[in-house]
Write an enzyme that holds these catalytic residues in place. Structure first.
Site, PDB file in Angstrom:
ATOM      1  N   ASP A  16       0.879  -1.252   0.137  1.00  0.00           N
ATOM      2  CA  ASP A  16      -0.192  -0.012  -0.007  1.00  0.00           C
ATOM      3  C   ASP A  16       1.041   1.312   0.010  1.00  0.00           C
ATOM      4  OD1 ASP A  16      -1.915   2.025   0.686  1.00  0.00           O
ATOM      5  OD2 ASP A  16      -2.632   0.993   2.370  1.00  0.00           O
ATOM      6  N   ILE A  17       0.766   2.020  -0.957  1.00  0.00           N
ATOM      7  CA  ILE A  17       1.833   3.385  -1.105  1.00  0.00           C
ATOM      8  C   ILE A  17       1.529   4.146   0.180  1.00  0.00           C
ATOM      9  CG2 ILE A  17       0.449   4.733  -2.721  1.00  0.00           C
ATOM     10  CD1 ILE A  17       2.920   5.038  -4.360  1.00  0.00           C
ATOM     11  N   ASN A  30      -6.535  12.669 -10.896  1.00  0.00           N
ATOM     12  CA  ASN A  30      -7.120  13.397 -12.055  1.00  0.00           C
ATOM     13  C   ASN A  30      -6.921  14.836 -12.091  1.00  0.00           C
ATOM     14  OD1 ASN A  30      -9.552  14.488 -10.855  1.00  0.00           O
ATOM     15  ND2 ASN A  30      -9.953  12.691 -10.091  1.00  0.00           N
ATOM     16  N   GLY A  38      -9.544   4.747  -6.261  1.00  0.00           N
ATOM     17  CA  GLY A  38      -8.310   3.968  -6.219  1.00  0.00           C
ATOM     18  C   GLY A  38      -7.281   4.441  -5.419  1.00  0.00           C
ATOM     19  N   VAL A  39      -5.792   4.702  -5.877  1.00  0.00           N
ATOM     20  CA  VAL A  39      -4.985   5.205  -5.152  1.00  0.00           C
ATOM     21  C   VAL A  39      -4.966   6.654  -4.580  1.00  0.00           C
ATOM     22  CG1 VAL A  39      -3.346   5.604  -7.045  1.00  0.00           C
ATOM     23  CG2 VAL A  39      -2.337   4.939  -4.715  1.00  0.00           C
ATOM     24  N   ASP A  40      -5.761   7.436  -5.527  1.00  0.00           N
ATOM     25  CA  ASP A  40      -6.213   8.730  -5.251  1.00  0.00           C
ATOM     26  C   ASP A  40      -6.828   8.810  -4.013  1.00  0.00           C
ATOM     27  OD1 ASP A  40      -6.152  11.361  -5.428  1.00  0.00           O
ATOM     28  OD2 ASP A  40      -7.328  11.388  -7.226  1.00  0.00           O
ATOM     29  N   THR A 132      -3.341   2.365 -14.644  1.00  0.00           N
ATOM     30  CA  THR A 132      -3.526   0.985 -14.779  1.00  0.00           C
ATOM     31  C   THR A 132      -4.668   0.539 -14.245  1.00  0.00           C
ATOM     32  OG1 THR A 132      -2.097   0.246 -13.145  1.00  0.00           O
ATOM     33  CG2 THR A 132      -1.096   0.342 -15.596  1.00  0.00           C
ATOM     34  N   TYR A 135      -8.054   4.091 -15.516  1.00  0.00           N
ATOM     35  CA  TYR A 135      -7.600   4.712 -16.623  1.00  0.00           C
ATOM     36  C   TYR A 135      -7.234   3.435 -17.724  1.00  0.00           C
ATOM     37  CZ  TYR A 135      -7.706   9.552 -14.948  1.00  0.00           C
ATOM     38  OH  TYR A 135      -8.254  10.702 -14.747  1.00  0.00           O
TER      39      TYR A 135
HETATM   40  N1  AR6 Z   1      -1.466   1.566  -3.051  1.00  0.00           N
HETATM   41  C1  AR6 Z   1      -0.855   1.265  -4.218  1.00  0.00           C
HETATM   42  N2  AR6 Z   1      -1.425   1.095  -5.238  1.00  0.00           N
HETATM   43  C2  AR6 Z   1      -2.923   1.263  -5.202  1.00  0.00           C
HETATM   44  C3  AR6 Z   1      -3.387   1.569  -4.019  1.00  0.00           C
HETATM   45  C4  AR6 Z   1      -2.731   1.741  -2.900  1.00  0.00           C
HETATM   46  N3  AR6 Z   1      -3.068   2.029  -1.648  1.00  0.00           N
HETATM   47  N4  AR6 Z   1      -4.847   1.486  -4.322  1.00  0.00           N
HETATM   48  C5  AR6 Z   1      -5.095   1.220  -5.704  1.00  0.00           C
HETATM   49  N5  AR6 Z   1      -3.662   1.000  -6.301  1.00  0.00           N
HETATM   50  P1  AR6 Z   1      -6.102   3.881  -9.990  1.00  0.00           P
HETATM   51  P2  AR6 Z   1      -5.452   5.252 -12.533  1.00  0.00           P
HETATM   52  C6  AR6 Z   1      -3.645   0.469  -7.639  1.00  0.00           C
HETATM   53  O1  AR6 Z   1      -7.439   3.491 -10.781  1.00  0.00           O
HETATM   54  O2  AR6 Z   1      -5.665   4.180 -13.344  1.00  0.00           O
HETATM   55  C7  AR6 Z   1      -9.092   7.815  -9.517  1.00  0.00           C
HETATM   56  O3  AR6 Z   1     -10.145   7.985  -9.192  1.00  0.00           O
HETATM   57  C8  AR6 Z   1      -4.165   0.075  -8.590  1.00  0.00           C
HETATM   58  O4  AR6 Z   1      -4.597  -1.439  -8.252  1.00  0.00           O
HETATM   59  O5  AR6 Z   1      -5.910   4.203  -8.662  1.00  0.00           O
HETATM   60  O6  AR6 Z   1      -4.295   6.129 -12.742  1.00  0.00           O
HETATM   61  C9  AR6 Z   1      -8.377   9.231  -9.842  1.00  0.00           C
HETATM   62  O7  AR6 Z   1      -9.109  10.058  -9.327  1.00  0.00           O
HETATM   63  C10 AR6 Z   1      -3.809   0.160  -9.788  1.00  0.00           C
HETATM   64  O8  AR6 Z   1      -2.850  -0.569 -10.091  1.00  0.00           O
HETATM   65  O9  AR6 Z   1      -5.637   4.946 -11.117  1.00  0.00           O
HETATM   66  C11 AR6 Z   1      -8.479   9.439 -11.371  1.00  0.00           C
HETATM   67  O10 AR6 Z   1      -9.966   9.563 -11.631  1.00  0.00           O
HETATM   68  C12 AR6 Z   1      -3.174   1.399  -9.710  1.00  0.00           C
HETATM   69  O11 AR6 Z   1      -3.096   1.693  -8.261  1.00  0.00           O
HETATM   70  C13 AR6 Z   1      -8.252   7.742 -11.655  1.00  0.00           C
HETATM   71  O12 AR6 Z   1      -8.724   7.125 -10.532  1.00  0.00           O
HETATM   72  C14 AR6 Z   1      -3.683   2.746 -10.421  1.00  0.00           C
HETATM   73  O13 AR6 Z   1      -5.176   2.536 -10.261  1.00  0.00           O
HETATM   74  C15 AR6 Z   1      -6.954   7.580 -12.252  1.00  0.00           C
HETATM   75  O14 AR6 Z   1      -6.960   6.330 -12.619  1.00  0.00           O
END
Ligand code: AR6
Length: 189
Positions: A16-17, A30, A38-40, A132, A135
């Protein structure tokens, strides 16, 4: 898995980052910088509400109220996170129709985030797998872009303090894909 690039360490981890103790962590945000899923979402929850306030100030003061363009990066404090800084970048939304452009934009995310970390004297930076998730950027291609861009930065930019870069993958499956990509890059260079 760890590798050495120009005397610096690049490590692949699962986890977990928000728990990383690096000087900076990178957020796959975004353009609104107002948080999301997600991570955001995880980063905003862990950092606390001051992160949202800081993001709003960046929108006003650095971006004149506009959205952060894809591929660019901005920095805030980390507030309740172990990391001192959060670097917010916006990955490309994958459509499959503009592969070269989207690869370049994803490379820009990694490069510009590292440059901003360097500008703030960070010694260590942790990235999630940008673009990934929501998006939909294919993970194997994203891994190649991420790892080659990080390696290119560490080989070509010497005037900075970055000694350690981590890719923090959220699943074993993503870890395996990044590991295969790292092995491919090591044997081809
Ligand atoms: N630690 C590490 N990686 C994570 C965590 C975490 N706690 N949580 C999720 N991931 P995403 P995107 C991974 O969807 O594709 C948001 O709503 C996840 O499994 O977070 O760039 C933003 O506001 C995946 O492998 O980001 C934007 O609207 C990776 O992080 C949109 O999503 C990226 O997935 C951005 O989409």
């Amino acid at each position: 898995m760890k590798t050495n690039v120009n005397g610096r360490t690049v490590e692949l981890l699962t986890g977990d980052i928000t728990k990383q103790q690096t000087d900076a962590i990178v957020n796959a945000a975004n353009g609104t910088l107002l948080g999301g899923g997600g991570v955001d979402g995880a980063i905003h929850r862990a950092a606390g509400n001051n992160l949202l306030t800081a993001c709003k100030s960046v929108r006003q003061e650095k971006l004149n109220g506009e959205k952060l363009p894809t591929g660019e990066a901005v920095i805030t404090d980390g507030f309740r996170l172990p990391a001192t800084y959060v670097i917010h970048t916006v990955g490309p939304v994958w459509s499959g129709n503009h592969q070269q452009r989207d690869e370049q934009l994803l490379a820009d995310c990694y490069w510009n985030s590292l440059q901003l970390a360097a500008d703030h004297q960070a010694t260590s930076v942790a990235f999630p797998s940008i673009a990934t998730g929501v998006y939909r950027f294919p993970v194997d291609l994203a891994a190649q872009v991420a790892l080659t861009t990080i390696a290119r930065f560490l080989r070509n930019q010497n005037d900075h303090d970055i000694r350690y870069v981590a890719m923090v993958l959220f699943s074993e499956q993503d870890y395996d894909i990044y590991q295969a990509s790292m092995e491919e890059i090591k044997t081809s260079t």
